[in-house]
Design an enzyme around this catalytic site. Structure first.
Site, PDB file in Angstrom:
ATOM      1  N   TYR A 182     -12.916  -4.071  11.304  1.00  0.00           N
ATOM      2  CA  TYR A 182     -11.634  -3.359  11.192  1.00  0.00           C
ATOM      3  C   TYR A 182     -10.853  -3.464  12.506  1.00  0.00           C
ATOM      4  CZ  TYR A 182      -8.318   0.470  10.619  1.00  0.00           C
ATOM      5  OH  TYR A 182      -7.166   1.213  10.560  1.00  0.00           O
TER       6      TYR A 182
ATOM      7  N   GLY B 130      -1.496   7.455   1.083  1.00  0.00           N
ATOM      8  CA  GLY B 130      -1.582   7.704   2.515  1.00  0.00           C
ATOM      9  C   GLY B 130      -0.272   7.538   3.275  1.00  0.00           C
ATOM     10  N   ILE B 131      -0.340   6.811   4.386  1.00  0.00           N
ATOM     11  CA  ILE B 131       0.801   6.654   5.295  1.00  0.00           C
ATOM     12  C   ILE B 131       1.931   5.871   4.613  1.00  0.00           C
ATOM     13  CG2 ILE B 131       1.507   5.620   7.505  1.00  0.00           C
ATOM     14  CD1 ILE B 131      -1.551   6.055   8.341  1.00  0.00           C
ATOM     15  N   GLY B 132       1.587   4.867   3.818  1.00  0.00           N
ATOM     16  CA  GLY B 132       2.607   4.063   3.129  1.00  0.00           C
ATOM     17  C   GLY B 132       3.390   4.906   2.131  1.00  0.00           C
TER      18      GLY B 132
ATOM     19  N   SER C  47      -3.410  -0.443  14.665  1.00  0.00           N
ATOM     20  CA  SER C  47      -4.168   0.785  14.964  1.00  0.00           C
ATOM     21  C   SER C  47      -4.588   0.718  16.416  1.00  0.00           C
ATOM     22  CB  SER C  47      -5.405   0.839  14.063  1.00  0.00           C
ATOM     23  OG  SER C  47      -6.385   1.681  14.640  1.00  0.00           O
TER      24      SER C  47
ATOM     25  N   GLY D  54       0.817  -1.208   0.000  1.00  0.00           N
ATOM     26  CA  GLY D  54       0.000   0.000   0.000  1.00  0.00           C
ATOM     27  C   GLY D  54       0.855   1.264   0.000  1.00  0.00           C
TER      28      GLY D  54
ATOM     29  N   ASN E 105       1.437   3.186  -2.312  1.00  0.00           N
ATOM     30  CA  ASN E 105       1.028   4.180  -3.314  1.00  0.00           C
ATOM     31  C   ASN E 105       0.173   5.289  -2.734  1.00  0.00           C
ATOM     32  OD1 ASN E 105      -1.131   2.104  -3.115  1.00  0.00           O
ATOM     33  ND2 ASN E 105      -2.165   3.465  -4.521  1.00  0.00           N
TER      34      ASN E 105
END
Ligand code: NAP
Length: 318
Positions: free
Chosen positions: A191, A14-16, A147, A10, A12
């Protein structure tokens, strides 16, 4: 020549993406960052953008990985392990299990028929790391993005995890606490439960890794404006993308977690993957850059071991 390859699932967005950007601008390394994500177009666009900020010596590559397909995970791992063994890319320094999904009101399934939240957030990463173990040789690291929603004591307003055995979770069945959940609450609870699975996986992995290979979990705090709310109802999506990022000062007063920009949390994630002072730190849970206790139930070793065994069975070829 880069000193080590760092895979960011991931990477590509946000946080990544922010972690990849921090690594590629760092003065240490140099690093070869593999942005591993499911959509070829989005991943290519991210890598093109990252290439613009990359400091001389570092390198960035796009590789296709769909964590919602065990076949894709195997093919990615085989390809990467082959490149590492042939010396085509530098030795594997870190696998950053960052990709994640948060369901909206609809229950969806992966290509293998697993409920998507558990399938992508836990099972896909579980298989990825296990497939890469032969090339994860010391010194190397696994960082799993969890999280603080996994911890009911944080009182974040997200329904607490409702743990169940892994086969049930893979079918989308949560524990009894979720019995009367409406669809939105059920998605949120899936989640938080998957993020508890991330912590169990990290601790079980740390107990199984050879000396010099570490595994730690990471909580980025609340990072408004990333793509995580993409399945949420339109008003929440809009607020998360366009309003909340400008109201961090207000959020900091009303929520019981740290509020960060993607750059702040991505920087902390990059630090966990590379900081020399963490070379021997394993089996810990980091809140940003601070090692803290995770939830009480996350230290249940029997549950973590059962999750491990069931995940082996669920991800084994039929
Ligand atoms: N934002 C927060 O407040 C927050 C708080 C605590 C924890 N986290 C955790 O931080 C991590 C990153 O989230 P984010 O906030 O940066 O959200 P994001 O912008 O949505 O990033 C999630 C990434 O995961 C990728 N992804 C989703 N499904 C995938 C799949 N099947 N295969 C491969 N890649 C897939 C997405 O790719 P696409 O672009 O193709 O969808 C995207 O790159 C997640 O694990 C999340 O649970 C976030």
């Amino acid at each position: 020549m880069s000193t080590g390859t760092i895979v960011i699932t991931g990477g590509n967005s946000g946080i990544g993406y922010a972690a990849a950007s921090a690594l590629l601008r760092a003065t240490d390394g140099p690093w070869h960052v593999v942005v591993a994500s499911r959509d070829a177009g989005r991943t290519r666009a991210a890598v093109d953008e990252l290439a613009r900020v990359t400091r001389t010596g570092h390198a960035v590559t796009a590789m296709a990985l769909d964590l919602a397909s065990l076949a894709s995970v195997r093919s990615f791992a085989t390809d990467l392990a082959g490149r590492v063994r042939s010396g085509d890319v530098p030795p594997l320094h870190a696998v950053v299990c960052n990709a994640g999904v948060q369901a909206g009101t609809t229950r969806t399934e992966t290509a293998d028929g697993f409920e998507s939240t558990f399938g992508v957030n836990h099972l896909g990463h579980f298989l990825l790391v296990r497939e890469l173990l032969p090339v994860l040789v010391a010194p190397a690291r696994v960082v799993v993005v969890s999280s603080d929603t996994h911890d009911p004591a944080r009182k974040l307003g997200v329904p607490a995890p409702a743990w169940h055995d892994a086969r049930a979770l893979a079918r989308g069945e949560l524990g009894p606490a979720a019995a009367s959940d409406k669809p939105f609450a059920a998605g949120q609870r899936r989640y938080s439960t998957s993020k508890l699975a991330n912590v169990y996986f990290t601790y079980a992995l740390a107990r199984r890794l050879p000396a010099g290979v570490t595994a730690n979990a990471f909580n980025p705090g609340l990072v408004p404006g990333t793509g995580l709310q993409r399945e949420a109802a339109a008003p929440l999506r809009f607020a998360s993308k366009h309003v909340l990022p400008h109201l961090k000062w207000l959020l900091r007063r009303v929520v019981t977690t740290d509020v960060h920009t993607a750059a702040e949390s991505g920087g902390a994630l990059a630090w966990l993957a590379t900081a020399p002072e963490l070379a021997d730190t394993t089996g810990r849970y980091f809140d940003g850059r601070r090692a803290v206790r995770s939830s009480d139930e996350s230290y249940d070793v029997a549950r973590a071991d059962a999750l491990w065994e069931d995940s082996v069975a669920l991800t084994s070829p039929a």
